[in-house]
Design an enzyme around this catalytic site. Structure first.
Site, PDB file in Angstrom:
ATOM      1  N   LYS A 221       0.818  -1.214   0.000  1.00  0.00           N
ATOM      2  CA  LYS A 221       0.000   0.000   0.000  1.00  0.00           C
ATOM      3  C   LYS A 221       0.851   1.263   0.000  1.00  0.00           C
ATOM      4  CE  LYS A 221      -4.446  -1.860   1.180  1.00  0.00           C
ATOM      5  NZ  LYS A 221      -5.506  -2.155   2.150  1.00  0.00           N
ATOM      6  N   ARG A 261      -2.993 -10.316   4.683  1.00  0.00           N
ATOM      7  CA  ARG A 261      -3.390 -10.438   3.264  1.00  0.00           C
ATOM      8  C   ARG A 261      -2.288  -9.811   2.416  1.00  0.00           C
ATOM      9  NH1 ARG A 261      -5.654  -7.028  -0.346  1.00  0.00           N
ATOM     10  NH2 ARG A 261      -7.227  -7.799  -1.810  1.00  0.00           N
TER      11      ARG A 261
HETATM   12  N1  PMM Z   1      -7.531  -3.829   0.643  1.00  0.00           N
HETATM   13  C1  PMM Z   1      -7.697  -3.962  -0.676  1.00  0.00           C
HETATM   14  C2  PMM Z   1      -8.578  -4.942  -1.189  1.00  0.00           C
HETATM   15  N2  PMM Z   1      -9.244  -5.783  -0.359  1.00  0.00           N
HETATM   16  N3  PMM Z   1      -9.707  -6.523   1.835  1.00  0.00           N
HETATM   17  C3  PMM Z   1      -9.550  -6.391   3.154  1.00  0.00           C
HETATM   18  N4  PMM Z   1     -10.184  -7.217   3.998  1.00  0.00           N
HETATM   19  N5  PMM Z   1      -8.750  -5.414   3.688  1.00  0.00           N
HETATM   20  C4  PMM Z   1      -8.090  -4.523   2.914  1.00  0.00           C
HETATM   21  O1  PMM Z   1      -7.393  -3.632   3.463  1.00  0.00           O
HETATM   22  C5  PMM Z   1      -8.204  -4.652   1.490  1.00  0.00           C
HETATM   23  C6  PMM Z   1      -9.063  -5.674   0.986  1.00  0.00           C
HETATM   24  C7  PMM Z   1      -6.927  -3.037  -1.551  1.00  0.00           C
HETATM   25  O2  PMM Z   1      -6.547  -3.428  -2.776  1.00  0.00           O
HETATM   26  P1  PMM Z   1      -5.471  -4.589  -3.195  1.00  0.00           P
HETATM   27  O3  PMM Z   1      -6.283  -5.832  -3.421  1.00  0.00           O
HETATM   28  O4  PMM Z   1      -4.900  -4.131  -4.491  1.00  0.00           O
HETATM   29  O5  PMM Z   1      -4.505  -4.765  -2.082  1.00  0.00           O
END
Ligand code: PMM
Length: 288
Positions: A221, A261
């Site tokens: 990020k 994640r």
């Molecule tokens: N961030 C993104 C996508 N999905 N899901 C959860 N639970 N928490 C997050 O902070 C989150 C998410 C941002 O986009 P990316 O898939 O490109 O990292």
């Protein structure tokens, strides 16, 4: 340290590693690299081979400023990927805010609904999760990505996010979701500045006080890019934030995160094991 077990998800003696499969042409973090079906499925398999415990399949970018795709397009992107990975026996989460997409994904074999809106985008999603009895990631959210950064205003971000998450938790439980199936997420970068993200990470204990496991998604990020600028002050590019991501994974796991994640699994898989050895050694007597 509390080791959480959420029914229906893999059980490990360490933090879980969730690998990201973004089936989007415009995700901030992997720029649409894994957009077509076969590439996305192969990506999911590779994440599992390299140490992920589960994968998270999403078809809608949530980067700051992103505009929405329609449900039909999201279904077209996500469902075949979920179906193929689930058919391999891989635990699959679906990253969606839409009830229809969540329902189809569960039908195709997904085992977890990851809802970045915490049930606020489509309240029907909460009813669906309640009826299906599946694990649910409830993320802190203050509104759609297109203008979310205008809502990054807090008195004290950790207190405010904790209070807002607690209120959402009460609401989804009142709507029939089993609290034992809820995983909380402070939503790093979602209506949060870099300072907000660091405060939430450094005061993870206050989120744990809500009594549910916590998932963190710091991988690649922007706040990591801004922490590590080049000599001319430009932020570290997305592809060069992996080591910083691994450091966050280790620290998050050592501070009790249930799941991290990430876009690359291997280094984080090592990091969560290091963290577990470190924290377990605190409580085990050592022979002389
Ligand atoms: N961030 C993104 C996508 N999905 N899901 C959860 N639970 N928490 C997050 O902070 C989150 C998410 C941002 O986009 P990316 O898939 O490109 O990292």
């Amino acid at each position: 340290m509390t080791r959480w077990a959420v029914p229906g998800l893999p059980v490990r003696d360490r933090a879980l590693v969730m690998g990201v499969v973004n089936v989007t042409p415009d995700s901030f973090s992997d720029g649409g690299e894994f957009f077509d079906l076969e590439t996305a499925v192969e990506r999911g398999r590779e994440l599992m081979r390299t140490g992920a415990d589960l994968v998270d399949v999403g078809g809608e970018s949530t980067r700051p400023g992103a505009v929405r795709v329609d449900a039909e397009e999201e279904l077209r992107r996500v469902i075949p990927v979920v179906a193929k990975l689930a058919a391999d026996g891989i635990p699959v989460a679906v990253d969606t805010t839409r009830a229809e997409v969540a329902a189809e994904a569960l039908g195709a074999g997904a085992v977890l609904v990851n809802d970045v809106s915490g049930g606020l985008a489509e309240p029907e999603l909460v009813g669906l999760v309640a009826a299906a009895g599946v694990p649910y990631v409830l993320m802190h959210w203050r509104g759609p990505s297109v203008d979310m950064q205008s809502r990054a205003v807090y008195d004290d971000v950790v207190t405010d996010v904790s209070r807002e998450l607690a209120a959402r938790l009460d609401e989804v439980v009142a709507a029939g979701v089993d609290p034992e199936l809820v995983i909380l997420d402070p939503g790093l970068g979602f209506a949060k500045t870099a300072e907000h993200n660091w405060a939430l990470l450094s005061r993870l204990g206050e989120l744990h006080a809500l009594g549910r496991p916590v998932l963190l998604a710091a991988s690649r990020k922007a706040f990591l890019g801004r922490l590590l600028p080049a000599a001319d002050g430009t932020a570290r590019p997305v592809g060069d934030r992996e080591d910083a991501t691994t450091a966050v994974s280790a620290l998050a796991a050592a501070n009790g995160a249930y799941c991290v994640r990430v876009h690359e699994a291997a280094a984080t898989a090592d990091a969560v094991r290091v963290a577990a050895a470190w924290t377990n050694a605190r409580t085990k007597p050592v022979a002389r």
